[in-house]
Every structure is written in C-alpha cells, then in structure tokens.
Design a protein around this motif. Structure first.
Motif, PDB file in Angstrom:
ATOM      1  N   THR A  20      50.380  17.887  36.862  1.00  0.00           N
ATOM      2  CA  THR A  20      49.996  18.613  38.061  1.00  0.00           C
ATOM      3  C   THR A  20      49.112  19.780  37.671  1.00  0.00           C
ATOM      4  O   THR A  20      49.506  20.927  37.719  1.00  0.00           O
ATOM      5  CB  THR A  20      51.239  19.088  38.836  1.00  0.00           C
ATOM      6  N   LEU A  21      47.942  19.440  37.191  1.00  0.00           N
ATOM      7  CA  LEU A  21      46.923  20.420  36.876  1.00  0.00           C
ATOM      8  C   LEU A  21      46.146  20.664  38.161  1.00  0.00           C
ATOM      9  O   LEU A  21      46.009  19.777  38.980  1.00  0.00           O
ATOM     10  CB  LEU A  21      46.016  19.881  35.771  1.00  0.00           C
ATOM     11  N   VAL A  22      45.673  21.869  38.313  1.00  0.00           N
ATOM     12  CA  VAL A  22      45.011  22.234  39.572  1.00  0.00           C
ATOM     13  C   VAL A  22      43.939  21.212  39.906  1.00  0.00           C
ATOM     14  O   VAL A  22      43.055  20.938  39.095  1.00  0.00           O
ATOM     15  CB  VAL A  22      44.392  23.635  39.457  1.00  0.00           C
ATOM     16  N   GLY A  23      44.008  20.624  41.074  1.00  0.00           N
ATOM     17  CA  GLY A  23      43.052  19.605  41.486  1.00  0.00           C
ATOM     18  C   GLY A  23      42.386  19.975  42.785  1.00  0.00           C
ATOM     19  O   GLY A  23      43.032  20.456  43.705  1.00  0.00           O
ATOM     20  N   ALA A  24      41.090  19.744  42.855  1.00  0.00           N
ATOM     21  CA  ALA A  24      40.362  20.050  44.077  1.00  0.00           C
ATOM     22  C   ALA A  24      39.878  18.805  44.795  1.00  0.00           C
ATOM     23  O   ALA A  24      39.329  18.894  45.877  1.00  0.00           O
ATOM     24  CB  ALA A  24      39.164  20.943  43.754  1.00  0.00           C
ATOM     25  N   GLY A  25      40.086  17.639  44.181  1.00  0.00           N
ATOM     26  CA  GLY A  25      39.621  16.405  44.813  1.00  0.00           C
ATOM     27  C   GLY A  25      38.112  16.398  44.954  1.00  0.00           C
ATOM     28  O   GLY A  25      37.568  16.188  46.029  1.00  0.00           O
ATOM     29  N   LEU A  26      37.408  16.603  43.826  1.00  0.00           N
ATOM     30  CA  LEU A  26      35.969  16.822  43.882  1.00  0.00           C
ATOM     31  C   LEU A  26      35.194  15.652  44.453  1.00  0.00           C
ATOM     32  O   LEU A  26      34.145  15.845  45.053  1.00  0.00           O
ATOM     33  CB  LEU A  26      35.442  17.138  42.477  1.00  0.00           C
ATOM     34  N   ARG A  27      35.695  14.448  44.272  1.00  0.00           N
ATOM     35  CA  ARG A  27      34.935  13.292  44.738  1.00  0.00           C
ATOM     36  C   ARG A  27      35.650  12.571  45.871  1.00  0.00           C
ATOM     37  O   ARG A  27      35.514  11.376  46.040  1.00  0.00           O
ATOM     38  CB  ARG A  27      34.665  12.353  43.570  1.00  0.00           C
ATOM     39  N   ASP A 115      39.896  18.684  37.171  1.00  0.00           N
ATOM     40  CA  ASP A 115      39.029  19.573  37.930  1.00  0.00           C
ATOM     41  C   ASP A 115      39.816  20.810  38.330  1.00  0.00           C
ATOM     42  O   ASP A 115      40.998  20.952  38.010  1.00  0.00           O
ATOM     43  CB  ASP A 115      38.388  18.886  39.147  1.00  0.00           C
ATOM     44  N   SER A 116      39.145  21.726  38.992  1.00  0.00           N
ATOM     45  CA  SER A 116      39.775  22.953  39.454  1.00  0.00           C
ATOM     46  C   SER A 116      38.984  23.469  40.639  1.00  0.00           C
ATOM     47  O   SER A 116      37.978  22.865  41.044  1.00  0.00           O
ATOM     48  CB  SER A 116      39.791  24.003  38.334  1.00  0.00           C
ATOM     49  N   ALA A 117      39.412  24.591  41.160  1.00  0.00           N
ATOM     50  CA  ALA A 117      38.683  25.190  42.272  1.00  0.00           C
ATOM     51  C   ALA A 117      37.262  25.570  41.886  1.00  0.00           C
ATOM     52  O   ALA A 117      36.396  25.739  42.746  1.00  0.00           O
ATOM     53  CB  ALA A 117      39.436  26.415  42.789  1.00  0.00           C
ATOM     54  N   LYS A 118      37.012  25.671  40.572  1.00  0.00           N
ATOM     55  CA  LYS A 118      35.681  26.046  40.087  1.00  0.00           C
ATOM     56  C   LYS A 118      34.767  24.845  39.897  1.00  0.00           C
ATOM     57  O   LYS A 118      33.580  25.010  39.639  1.00  0.00           O
ATOM     58  CB  LYS A 118      35.800  26.814  38.764  1.00  0.00           C
ATOM     59  N   GLY A 119      35.320  23.653  39.982  1.00  0.00           N
ATOM     60  CA  GLY A 119      34.506  22.456  39.778  1.00  0.00           C
ATOM     61  C   GLY A 119      35.113  21.554  38.723  1.00  0.00           C
ATOM     62  O   GLY A 119      36.317  21.622  38.439  1.00  0.00           O
ATOM     63  N   ALA A 120      34.286  20.689  38.134  1.00  0.00           N
ATOM     64  CA  ALA A 120      34.759  19.754  37.125  1.00  0.00           C
ATOM     65  C   ALA A 120      35.339  20.508  35.937  1.00  0.00           C
ATOM     66  O   ALA A 120      34.796  21.511  35.485  1.00  0.00           O
ATOM     67  CB  ALA A 120      33.615  18.854  36.676  1.00  0.00           C
ATOM     68  N   ALA A 121      36.457  20.013  35.423  1.00  0.00           N
ATOM     69  CA  ALA A 121      37.115  20.627  34.274  1.00  0.00           C
ATOM     70  C   ALA A 121      36.868  19.790  33.022  1.00  0.00           C
ATOM     71  O   ALA A 121      36.143  18.789  33.044  1.00  0.00           O
ATOM     72  CB  ALA A 121      38.605  20.798  34.556  1.00  0.00           C
ATOM     73  N   VAL A 122      37.516  20.188  31.934  1.00  0.00           N
ATOM     74  CA  VAL A 122      37.201  19.658  30.605  1.00  0.00           C
ATOM     75  C   VAL A 122      37.308  18.132  30.525  1.00  0.00           C
ATOM     76  O   VAL A 122      36.491  17.483  29.874  1.00  0.00           O
ATOM     77  CB  VAL A 122      38.087  20.338  29.538  1.00  0.00           C
ATOM     78  N   PHE A 123      38.296  17.529  31.188  1.00  0.00           N
ATOM     79  CA  PHE A 123      38.492  16.083  31.070  1.00  0.00           C
ATOM     80  C   PHE A 123      38.074  15.327  32.328  1.00  0.00           C
ATOM     81  O   PHE A 123      38.544  14.214  32.575  1.00  0.00           O
ATOM     82  CB  PHE A 123      39.950  15.773  30.730  1.00  0.00           C
TER      83      PHE A 123
END
Length: 204
Positions: A20-27, A115-123
């Motif tokens: 449960t890493l912060v997710g923003a559902g970018l796509r 991902d995160s609220a800032k956008g795509a994350a490392v993985f």
C-alpha cells in the motif's frame, strides 16, 4: 536469511495490504505498464555468479527502464508490518534489510512505489521489464551485483506468491516488487502486484 517471523510479517503486509504505497492512479483504470503473460514463464539463467558476503546495497540501476535510484534500509514497524519507502520521496526504493543483501545467497527484496501524488515513482515502469534485462545493485563495499531478469509477473494481491518470492535459494537472487493492475479509487490502492524475479549472473 531473515528470521522467519520477519519474512512472514513482510509477506502478510504484501498480501493483505498489497504494498500500500501511495497511489494516484495515474493512468486511470488501466494502471501502470503491465508485463505480458508470456513474461511470467521463467527463463532460467546461469546462477554461477560468486556469492558475496553481506554488505548493504546503496543504489539500484535498471538501465532498460531508466531507473537509477538510491536505496534505503527497510525493517519492520512496531506492529510487525514491513516499512515502506517514504511517500514524499518517490524516487527512492527500499531494501528489506532483515532479508539477504543483494549478492548474498538467497532472495533479496527491493520495494518501490509505482506512483505518488507527485507523479510516476521509481518503479512505475517495472512492468516493462522482460526476461534477459539487466539489474545492477551497487553495494556499500564497492562491489556491483549484476542480476538478469528471469520472469516478470502481475498477480492479484490476494494470490501473492509468498513461497516463490521469499523461499530459500541456492544462489543470489533478487525480487523487485511494486503495485500494478487497476487502481481502486475507493480503497486508494492498486489491486495487483508486479514482481520481477532475477538471478545473480556476475559481480564486478
């Protein structure tokens, strides 16, 4: 090898909370890039790389998807759940330090946000990896443990393959884990995990 309690605590968190890493559902409902079904079929590689003594990893590099990230050590929280990389530093990944170090005999585990609220994350692009791709882990002792991807799979969180991810190995192995699949906006979580399985193939 990590203590059994530590491994099972980590497995429970991955299974029940599904990273449960912060997710923003970018796509949107499609989620991040997904591995094709054929990539889940293991393509074994030569496991004869030297097994190294323990040394903490400091960076992970995955050239084919442009990852070059610092690593922090993750342990267990007071409730027995595994720590995750800080959500406000989405460019970092975390090594589960109660398990094997990359290059040691056994399965080293590295966790990263998708991902995160800032956008795509490392993985975020982990699902683009394919068998044969290279992963490098730079260690505190100056050695670089080089791994070759054997398989990449997306699995539902309620079917997390605990034994395959954390089971004993007779060689140096590596697992990269993040979230994947569709994003459940009600739960604020992705429904699946993307898991990369790799084996140590050289040291420099």
């Amino acid at each position: 090898m990590a203590k059994k309690a530590g491994l099972w605590a980590l497995a429970v968190v991955l299974l029940a909370a599904g990273l449960t890493l912060v997710g923003a559902g970018l796509r949107g409902p499609g989620g991040p890039p997904e591995p094709p079904a054929w990539a889940a079929a293991p393509r074994p590689v030569d496991h004869r790389a030297p097994v190294l003594p323990r040394s903490a990893p400091v960076r992970v590099a995955v050239p084919s998807i442009g990852v070059a990230a610092p690593l922090i050590r993750l342990g267990l929280d007071a409730d027995g759940s595994v720590q995750v990389p800080p959500g406000d530093r989405p460019g970092e990944a975390g090594w589960y330090g109660d398990g094997p170090a990359p290059g040691e005999r056994g399965a080293a585990v590295i966790l990263g946000h998708v991902d995160s609220a800032k956008g795509a994350a490392v993985f975020y692009d982990l699902g683009r990896l394919r068998p044969g791709n290279r992963i490098e882990v730079i260690r505190a002792d100056g050695r670089v443990a080089v791994f070759t991807v054997e398989s990449v799979e997306r699995v539902a969180k309620d079917r997390f393959p605990t034994a395959r991810v954390y089971g004993p190995l007779d060689h140096a192995g590596l697992r990269l884990v993040t979230c994947g699949g569709a994003f459940d906006r009600a739960e604020r979580s992705y429904r699946d995990n993307v898991i990369v399985y790799a084996a140590g193939t050289s040291v420099r």
